[in-house]
Design a protein around this motif. Structure first.
Motif, PDB file in Angstrom:
ATOM      1  N   CYS A  37      42.861  -0.528  -4.828  1.00 44.18           N
ATOM      2  CA  CYS A  37      44.192  -0.688  -4.296  1.00 44.18           C
ATOM      3  C   CYS A  37      45.133  -0.710  -5.713  1.00 44.18           C
ATOM      4  CB  CYS A  37      44.178  -1.993  -3.800  1.00 44.18           C
ATOM      5  SG  CYS A  37      43.516  -2.312  -2.033  1.00 44.18           S
TER       6      CYS A  37
ATOM      7  N   THR B 219      40.223  -5.320  -5.465  1.00 44.87           N
ATOM      8  CA  THR B 219      39.748  -5.967  -4.330  1.00 44.87           C
ATOM      9  C   THR B 219      39.050  -4.758  -3.318  1.00 44.87           C
ATOM     10  OG1 THR B 219      41.849  -5.905  -3.128  1.00 44.87           O
ATOM     11  CG2 THR B 219      41.292  -8.026  -4.550  1.00 44.87           C
ATOM     12  N   TYR B 220      39.473  -3.611  -3.589  1.00 48.65           N
ATOM     13  CA  TYR B 220      39.224  -2.624  -2.623  1.00 48.65           C
ATOM     14  C   TYR B 220      39.389  -2.779  -1.169  1.00 48.65           C
ATOM     15  CZ  TYR B 220      36.579  -0.803  -6.602  1.00 48.65           C
ATOM     16  OH  TYR B 220      36.212  -0.161  -7.774  1.00 48.65           O
ATOM     17  N   HIS B 221      40.655  -3.740  -0.847  1.00 50.45           N
ATOM     18  CA  HIS B 221      40.882  -3.765   0.349  1.00 50.45           C
ATOM     19  C   HIS B 221      41.891  -2.668   1.194  1.00 50.45           C
ATOM     20  CE1 HIS B 221      41.228  -8.438  -0.440  1.00 50.45           C
ATOM     21  NE2 HIS B 221      39.896  -7.960  -0.121  1.00 50.45           N
ATOM     22  N   CYS B 222      41.850  -1.652   0.392  1.00 50.05           N
ATOM     23  CA  CYS B 222      42.638  -0.405   0.816  1.00 50.05           C
ATOM     24  C   CYS B 222      42.083   0.665   1.271  1.00 50.05           C
ATOM     25  CB  CYS B 222      43.735   0.000  -0.222  1.00 50.05           C
ATOM     26  SG  CYS B 222      44.652  -1.362  -0.728  1.00 50.05           S
TER      27      CYS B 222
END
Length: 416
Positions: free
Chosen positions: A94, A87-90
């Protein structure tokens, strides 16, 4: 982590008569999912999933019970693939990505277990697993392998196959009836001994069928499916002697007319017969003696036996089917002699030449009463064990016999 479990059962159940319809069961917590040939979202992941039949088309379940799917055609392909993207939310990756998959196309093996593979930086939430077992859990008896296809009192039965948690609930059916529960259940390869006396009348003779209701999960109701059917013949148990052979002596010590009486515990049924073999004590086979049968009282009388010791082997048959052979110790008996009949003549000479002489007959052994004749005259019955009478001077011939017409082997036709 969330796992999917797939269990395949190939099941055969009875429809009406001995004809059968094949059905198949899959146990899976994907039973609430729809088939999808393109990726479809499920929470945070996507999946593809289908079961196909031989023509390549999707195989749709005819029944859904909890986690169980029931099919009326054989599955030929199982496919599952799932993945979760990163998700690349980090502010960068991630480490949430994973994937898992399993493809199987060979469902011909009786027992098969498979676990899918998975990858990615995160643990897969779905790892497909499944196993398959054949419904042919009951093995038809094969006489070529030395297995009996009939029984009289009991038969050992097993549901064989793969080890599992399934329970097999045994049922039986006799000709003209419907399947009945035995109230017995077993696990794989566990023996169930069907005892005729617990379920059938003592007079029933004929076909009997067995099947099991396969319960894959005892905590779920409705997923049970019937197995294949196997058949046996119920035959009468072999007759047994209910007492020792009862010999009868010969009528006279020199006759070969001894008898032996055999009494069995049951009468023969229609189309059933005996075969008897008589042996001397030194194992010589002799011609089978003459036989008379009292079928009402189950009594078999053999006559024409000489003095001696004997033993008997016998078999019973229904048609050409042998149903029994008696085993050692074989019933043995002895034909003995009767009490030997003898007689004695005691002469009393006359005091004068013109007086009649007297004789006394003394008989023993054999069976009284006794009889004598003088010079082929009228036969006279002894009035006592000994008998005194007068004779004229000269030569006379006397013959003495007992009740059974036995003659003395040492004294007859004696000249006075």
């Amino acid at each position: 982590m969330k796992k999917l479990y797939y269990t395949f059962f190939i099941i055969l159940f009875s429809v009406g008569s001995l004809s059968a319809q094949t059905t198949y069961i899959i146990n899976s917590n994907t039973s609430s999912y729809s088939y999808t040939t393109s990726f479809f979202p499920s929470g945070d992941y996507y999946y593809q999933y289908w079961i196909k039949k031989a023509d390549g088309n999707l195989l749709v379940a005819i029944k859904n019970v909890g986690d169980y799917l029931i099919f009326n055609e054989k599955p030929t392909q199982f496919y599952f693939y799932a993945y979760r993207p990163e998700t690349y939310h980090c502010s960068g990756p991630c480490g949430e990505d994973w994937d898992s998959s399993f493809t199987a196309t060979d469902f011909n093996a009786n027992c098969f277990n498979g676990v899918g593979g998975s990858g990615g930086r995160a643990g897969a939430e779905i790892v497909p697993e499944f196993s398959i077992i054949s419904n042919q859990v009951l093995v038809n008896p094969n006489p070529q392998n030395g297995q009996e296809t009939n029984f009289c009192d009991k038969v050992n039965l097993q549901a064989v196959g793969c080890t599992g948690t399934q329970r097999f609930f045994w049922e039986y059916r006799i000709e003209g009836g419907s399947f009945q529960s035995t109230n017995i259940s077993t696990a794989f390869n566990e023996t169930f001994q069907f005892n005729r006396s617990n379920y059938l009348s003592t007079t029933y003779i004929g076909n009997i069928d067995f099947r099991v209701l396969i319960d894959s999960d005892t905590s779920v109701t409705g997923e049970e499916v019937y197995s294949n059917i196997i058949s046996y013949s119920v035959i009468p148990c072999p007759p047994f002697l209910n007492k020792n052979p009862e010999p009868e002596t010969t009528s006279c010590v020199y006759n070969n007319d001894g008898k032996v009486v055999l009494t069995f515990d049951r009468a023969l049924i229609t189309n059933e017969r005996f075969e008897f073999n008589f042996y001397t004590a030194d194992n010589a086979l002799i011609p089978t003696p003459a036989l008379s049968v009292d079928s009402t009282n189950k009594v078999y009388t053999f006559s024409g036996l000489a003095l001696g010791q004997y033993y008997i082997k016998y078999q019973s048959f229904i048609g050409s089917q042998q149903t029994s052979v008696n085993k050692e110790p074989y019933p043995a008996f002895t034909i003995g002699p009767p009490s030997e009949f003898t007689f004695e003549i005691i002469e009393t000479q006359p005091a004068c030449h013109n007086e009649p002489g007297k004789i006394q007959l003394k008989a023993s052994g054999g069976e009284s009463p006794y009889y004598y004749t003088v010079d082929n005259g009228t036969e006279v019955e002894f009035t006592a064990i000994s008998n005194v009478f007068t004779l004229t001077e000269g030569n006379h011939y006397i013959k003495v016999r007992d009740k059974k017409n036995c003659l003395s082997v040492t004294a007859n036709d004696v000249q006075i």
